[in-house]
Design a protein around this motif. Structure first.
Motif, PDB file in Angstrom:
ATOM      1  N   GLU A 300       1.161  -1.492   0.055  1.00 18.55           N
ATOM      2  CA  GLU A 300      -0.261   0.119  -0.005  1.00 18.55           C
ATOM      3  C   GLU A 300       0.500   1.226   0.222  1.00 18.55           C
ATOM      4  O   GLU A 300       0.995   2.147  -0.251  1.00 18.55           O
ATOM      5  CB  GLU A 300      -0.844   0.168   0.658  1.00 18.55           C
ATOM      6  CG  GLU A 300      -1.981   0.912   1.343  1.00 18.55           C
ATOM      7  CD  GLU A 300      -3.103   0.996   2.069  1.00 18.55           C
ATOM      8  OE1 GLU A 300      -2.525  -0.097   3.187  1.00 18.55           O
ATOM      9  OE2 GLU A 300      -4.081   1.573   2.266  1.00 18.55           O
ATOM     10  N   CYS A 304       1.204   4.086  -2.893  1.00 19.99           N
ATOM     11  CA  CYS A 304       0.634   5.573  -2.240  1.00 19.99           C
ATOM     12  C   CYS A 304       2.171   6.253  -3.176  1.00 19.99           C
ATOM     13  O   CYS A 304       1.801   7.352  -3.804  1.00 19.99           O
ATOM     14  CB  CYS A 304       0.800   5.737  -1.041  1.00 19.99           C
ATOM     15  SG  CYS A 304      -0.883   5.095  -0.051  1.00 19.99           S
ATOM     16  N   LEU A 311      -3.298  11.270  -4.057  1.00 21.23           N
ATOM     17  CA  LEU A 311      -2.757  11.661  -2.215  1.00 21.23           C
ATOM     18  C   LEU A 311      -4.229  11.534  -2.091  1.00 21.23           C
ATOM     19  O   LEU A 311      -4.585  13.287  -1.906  1.00 21.23           O
ATOM     20  CB  LEU A 311      -2.147  11.507  -1.747  1.00 21.23           C
ATOM     21  CG  LEU A 311      -0.494  10.406  -2.001  1.00 21.23           C
ATOM     22  CD1 LEU A 311       1.016  10.496  -0.836  1.00 21.23           C
ATOM     23  CD2 LEU A 311      -0.719   9.278  -2.367  1.00 21.23           C
ATOM     24  N   LYS A 314      -6.847   9.970   3.787  1.00 21.67           N
ATOM     25  CA  LYS A 314      -6.349   8.880   4.711  1.00 21.67           C
ATOM     26  C   LYS A 314      -4.841   8.090   3.533  1.00 21.67           C
ATOM     27  O   LYS A 314      -3.761   7.487   5.174  1.00 21.67           O
ATOM     28  CB  LYS A 314      -6.778   8.353   3.746  1.00 21.67           C
ATOM     29  CG  LYS A 314      -7.140   6.307   4.599  1.00 21.67           C
ATOM     30  CD  LYS A 314      -7.752   5.478   3.377  1.00 21.67           C
ATOM     31  CE  LYS A 314      -7.428   3.444   3.908  1.00 21.67           C
ATOM     32  NZ  LYS A 314      -8.418   3.041   2.506  1.00 21.67           N
ATOM     33  N   GLU A 315      -4.228   8.567   2.657  1.00 25.12           N
ATOM     34  CA  GLU A 315      -2.842   8.320   1.907  1.00 25.12           C
ATOM     35  C   GLU A 315      -1.782   8.907   2.204  1.00 25.12           C
ATOM     36  O   GLU A 315      -0.442   8.154   2.893  1.00 25.12           O
ATOM     37  CB  GLU A 315      -2.836   7.822   0.170  1.00 25.12           C
ATOM     38  CG  GLU A 315      -3.801   6.601  -0.313  1.00 25.12           C
ATOM     39  CD  GLU A 315      -6.191   7.581  -0.024  1.00 25.12           C
ATOM     40  OE1 GLU A 315      -5.686   8.314   0.288  1.00 25.12           O
ATOM     41  OE2 GLU A 315      -5.988   6.974  -0.640  1.00 25.12           O
ATOM     42  N   LEU A 318      -1.163   7.439   5.847  1.00 27.54           N
ATOM     43  CA  LEU A 318      -0.283   6.467   5.518  1.00 27.54           C
ATOM     44  C   LEU A 318       1.432   6.711   5.294  1.00 27.54           C
ATOM     45  O   LEU A 318       1.985   6.353   6.468  1.00 27.54           O
ATOM     46  CB  LEU A 318      -0.746   5.922   4.537  1.00 27.54           C
ATOM     47  CG  LEU A 318      -0.516   4.412   4.459  1.00 27.54           C
ATOM     48  CD1 LEU A 318      -1.047   3.025   4.843  1.00 27.54           C
ATOM     49  CD2 LEU A 318      -0.150   3.469   3.202  1.00 27.54           C
TER      50      LEU A 318
END
Ligand SMILES: C[S@@+](CC[C@H](N)C(=O)[O-])C[C@H]1O[C@@H](n2cnc3c(N)ncnc32)[C@H](O)[C@@H]1O
Length: 870
Positions: A300, A304, A311, A314-315, A318
């Motif tokens: 993941e 990203c 993005l 959330k990303e 992350l």
């Protein structure tokens, strides 16, 4: 050749013409004017040197701005035509002869200002150009340091390149205030920028190599190297950390993922780059290799990194979280308390274990230029370090997973408490709260002590009950995570702000989202947004909850609490979106809505203005959701449009308030009704469909209520992060079927809205109506006077006069304006041949000739034919 010409022409902008108009020799004059406007250095200067001055526009500006009797000296490779109040000569500023000539002109004077606009003569490659321009800058700075008075100002042009940072560093050593600026007259496409360096420090001694291009550009890099690292290991290798390669002006920018981990400003990096890569370009890129191997570098994360521009929150989080983890592992993050990390940090400082770790001293909080170094190190120690870090991360991961598992189970129990689910997966054995019949009994929960745990906000599964230490550790970690979450949120907001600064579209999007967000909140507690809209709309359509209905128990009452009569809605019980929606002027004065409230549900369809029978069949078919997605989207857009319209209308109201008061009896007000029916096409296609289905008996209210129980009905939003709710709000909503008739009605409504004249036209029309009304009023008074003054004129005369006045008033005449003079059309030829006024024609006339007439007709015919063919 032609292309060149066009290009040259395109360069002739307003400054070119302005320069021509003002008599400046070059448009460059405006650059100095604008720089001086910002920093006001010319007015205070008594002596100025212009290096690279031809053709002399800067000299012109200096001569007209500086105080009288100032000394102004200009030099250039090219000859400069004499300019009053200035001394000019031809020379190369890099030569000793030039220096001597300046000395000769200045004698004992010192320059208050040295300006330099030099550019190498064009024709060479860009890189070459930039380099010699930087050399020119250094040469001019050298002259400046020799001839400038303490506290003097040096203004120079610099082409943005890798070396411009080095130049800036040099400027900062010599001047107390250094600012980089680009005046508006400098073309955006040009890489040139200007440095205004004020407060010359006039050092007593200066190493000549300082201003020698051969050393200077190399020396700066050396100077900026992290001093701490240099102490530990004098054998250092410079890492390319000074931005992008020269000439790399492409839109696509990428950097190694390890750089992202190491950077002290990850937000800026995410904003600037398109991609983070894991390509190991050299054997020395150990940091990247280690990062690539980390279990935290999940698929993941890699995904990203592929495209940073897409993005979401959330990303984004992350990636930042991953960065922090990696920094922890490599000992780059200074942790607050834990011993392990403290040890790690100290070992790092002492030994400089891994290359990333070696940078720990530089990384966080380092301001300005940061040049990282790669330390040589013992392989075995590095391996050990990495293994230890990985073990740390593994155990942390395990703990985290365990906690997550517990949280999940806790949630599961809460859901069970609410009778939302009957789960067998919560890890509770026979003695648990599930009764014999599989029902959930709170009593049993209490027996097991689970309730207490829940109330304490924590639930552990039997057998996994953590020790006190572990619990406190976890609590600590929780707090840390909360802090991290807040930090990440703040970072994301900062990132968004940056994006908005650069992009107006993003700004507009945010504003729209904020506006909608408010309204969405208003729907919370009921179902989700769309259903809320639906019921709002239904209520507007006249759906009224019958108070004494047997079917309606407490829960249903709650469910239907949005189905309130319109009067209540008007009283301010509307949701944010609904109230802004109903503030549109289109809703004002809609007759019949109140009546609708008392009507039976069945009247709905009729009153709603939805043409029930329209279309081929008497009962319109309900289309599938997917069929009508387009329409649904359109209606959603419509809603936004309405919301905006509502705002507009608010403004209009303020603007038109005066006129509103001026409405007089008898004056025609704009129609608010659609052929006697209220304009209820204001509601969404979905609501229309629903109303229609109710009216035609396709659905019942009970069915409608049932339909409201969907997976979207009750959302457990507790503890869910904001970004998740944002995403949910946007994408997780039921798609309702829309009937063809409703879709058509909504489309028609959009068309009608689009056809509405613009505000100005509406205002003008209203003014006209008002004027007519006033005139008629005046006339009424006048005619009353006429009728009363019956002595002097007969009744018939009076009536005629009044009729004439009325006609005049209606025509809009009566004022000072004269009626249009008639234009007489005279046929050319015959007796009207020749120039001059045709005989017997008075006033305005227009000559037409038969040929012209025929030609015009022919053209019209041809155009019509062509249109028909198309
Ligand atoms: C953009 S022009 C300067 C325009 C000037 N500021 C004005 O307002 O008219 C750049 C000038 O730098 C001059 N130049 C380039 N290299 C030079 C050198 N080594 N010594 C002196 N002048 C130089 C060029 O001859 C050219 O006239």
């Amino acid at each position: 050749m032609a292309i060149q010409k066009k290009h040259a022409k395109a360069r002739l902008d307003k400054y070119y013409y302005l320069a021509k108009e003002k008599g400046y020799r070059a448009r460059a004059a405006f650059k100095l004017i604008q720089l001086n406007k910002k920093y006001s250095f010319l007015q205070q200067s008594k002596c100025l040197i212009d290096l690279c001055a031809a053709p002399g526009s800067w000299l012109q500006v200096a001569a007209e701005t500086m105080p009288a009797k100032s000394l102004i000296v200009g030099v250039d490779l090219s000859p400069i035509k004499p300019i009053p109040k200035t001394i000019t000569f031809q020379d190369d500023i890099t030569t000793e002869r030039c220096r001597a000539t300046i000395r000769g002109h200045l004698k004992t004077w010192k320059a208050d200002t040295v300006i330099h606009d030099g550019a190498p003569n064009v024709g060479t490659a860009w890189v070459q150009d930039a380099f010699s321009q930087n050399e020119l800058v250094l040469a001019s700075l050298k002259l400046a340091t020799e001839f400038m008075a303490p506290n003097g100002t040096f203004v120079t042009k610099v082409f943005r390149s890798k070396d411009s940072a080095k130049l800036e560093w040099i400027f900062k050593q010599l001047f107390s205030r250094v600012e980089q600026t680009k005046p508006p007259s400098s073309r955006n496409v040009s890489a040139e920028t200007f440095y205004v360096c004020r407060g010359y420090k006039a050092p007593k001694h200066m190493d000549p190599r300082f201003l020698d291009s051969k050393y200077a550009f190399a020396e700066v890099e050396e100077a900026a190297v992290n001093m701490e690292a240099r102490v530990f290991n004098p054998e250092k290798k410079k890492r390319k950390r000074d931005g992008y390669d020269e000439g790399d002006w492409t839109q696509f920018n990428e950097a190694a993922a390890s750089e992202f981990v190491q950077t002290p400003d990850p937000i800026q990096m995410l904003g600037k780059l398109n991609k983070l890569h894991f390509r190991q370009e050299g054997a020395g890129d150990i940091a990247l290799a280690a990062l690539d191997r980390l279990p935290e570098t999940t698929e993941e994360v890699r995904l990203c990194c592929q495209d940073l521009k897409v993005l979401g929150r959330k990303e984004f989080k992350l990636l930042l979280r991953w960065r922090l983890k990696a920094r922890d592992i490599f000992g780059l993050r200074q942790k607050k308390t834990t011993d392990t990390n403290a040890t790690s940090a100290s070992t790092t400082a002492k030994g400089g274990k891994s290359d990333i770790a070696a940078e720990a001293g530089v990384a966080e909080g380092a301001v300005g230029e940061e040049v990282a170094v790669v330390e040589s190190m013992d392989d075995e120690m590095r391996m050990q370090e990495e293994i230890r870090a990985m073990q740390d991360s593994q155990s942390k991961l395990k703990r985290k997973e365990r906690r997550r598992e517990n949280e999940k189970k806790q949630k599961e129990i809460t859901r069970m408490q609410m009778n939302m689910t009957v789960s067998s997966e919560i890890g509770l054995d026979a003695g648990g709260p599930m009764g014999d019949e599989g029902t959930f009994r709170m009593k049993d929960v209490d027996k097991a002590g689970i309730g207490r745990q829940i109330s304490q906000g924590r639930m552990y599964v039997e057998g996994e009950k953590p020790k006190d230490e572990e619990q406190s550790e976890e609590e600590e970690e929780d707090e840390e995570l909360d802090g991290l979450e807040r930090e990440l949120d703040a970072m994301y907001n900062k990132y968004q702000e940056g994006k908005e600064d650069r992009n107006a579209k993003a700004r507009a999007k945010r504003i729209r989202r904020e506006a909608n967000g408010e309204d969405e909140e208003a729907f919370e507690g009921f179902d989700e947004e769309d259903e809320g809209a639906e019921t709002d709309a239904s209520s507007d359509a006249g759906i009224v909850e019958e108070s004494g209905d047997e079917d309606t128990d407490g829960e249903e009452a709650e469910l239907l609490n949005k189905l309130v009569p319109r009067e209540d809605l008007k009283k301010g019980q509307l949701s944010g979106r609904a109230s802004s929606f109903f503030q549109q002027d289109i809703f004002q004065d809609i007759g019949g809505m109140e009546d609708d409230a008392e009507d039976e549900e069945v009247d709905l369809g009729r009153d709603s203005g939805v043409d029930v029978g329209s279309g081929s069949s008497a009962s319109p078919t309900l289309k599938t959701a997917s069929d009508d997605r387009e329409v649904g989207e359109e209606s959603a857009e419509d809603e936004t449009e309405y919301a905006q319209d509502a705002e507009d209308s608010d403004i209009e109201e303020v603007a038109g308030a005066e006129e509103e008061e001026d409405w007089e009896e008898g004056a025609e007000k704009p129609a608010m009704e659609n052929e006697g029916r209220p304009n209820i096409d204001i509601i969404t296609a979905e609501a229309m469909t629903l109303a229609h289905a109710l009216a035609t008996g396709k659905t019942t209210r009970a069915q409608m209520e049932d339909d409201n129980f969907t997976k979207y009905s009750h959302r457990d939003v507790d503890g869910l992060p904001e970004w998740f709710l944002d995403d949910e709000g946007q994408h997780s909503r039921p798609v309702r079927p829309i009937s063809a008739a409703a879709a058509a009605a909504i489309k028609e409504k959009s068309r009608a809205l689009n056809a509405r004249p613009i505000k100005k036209v509406r205002e003008a029309k209203a003014r006209k109506v008002l004027r007519t009304a006033r005139r008629l009023e005046k006339l009424k008074k006048k005619s009353e006077g006429l009728a009363e003054g019956g002595d002097e004129m007969t009744e018939r005369d009076g009536a005629n006069k009044i009729a004439a006045l009325m006609a005049k008033a209606k025509k809009g005449g009566g004022g000072k304006k004269k009626g249009r003079m008639e234009v007489k059309v005279v046929r050319a030829g015959g007796q009207n041949k020749g120039a001059g006024r045709p005989r017997g024609v008075k006033g305005k006339y227009k000559m037409v000739d038969s040929r012209l007439k025929k030609d015009v007709r022919g053209e019209k015919r041809a155009a019509k034919k062509a249109k028909g063919r198309r």
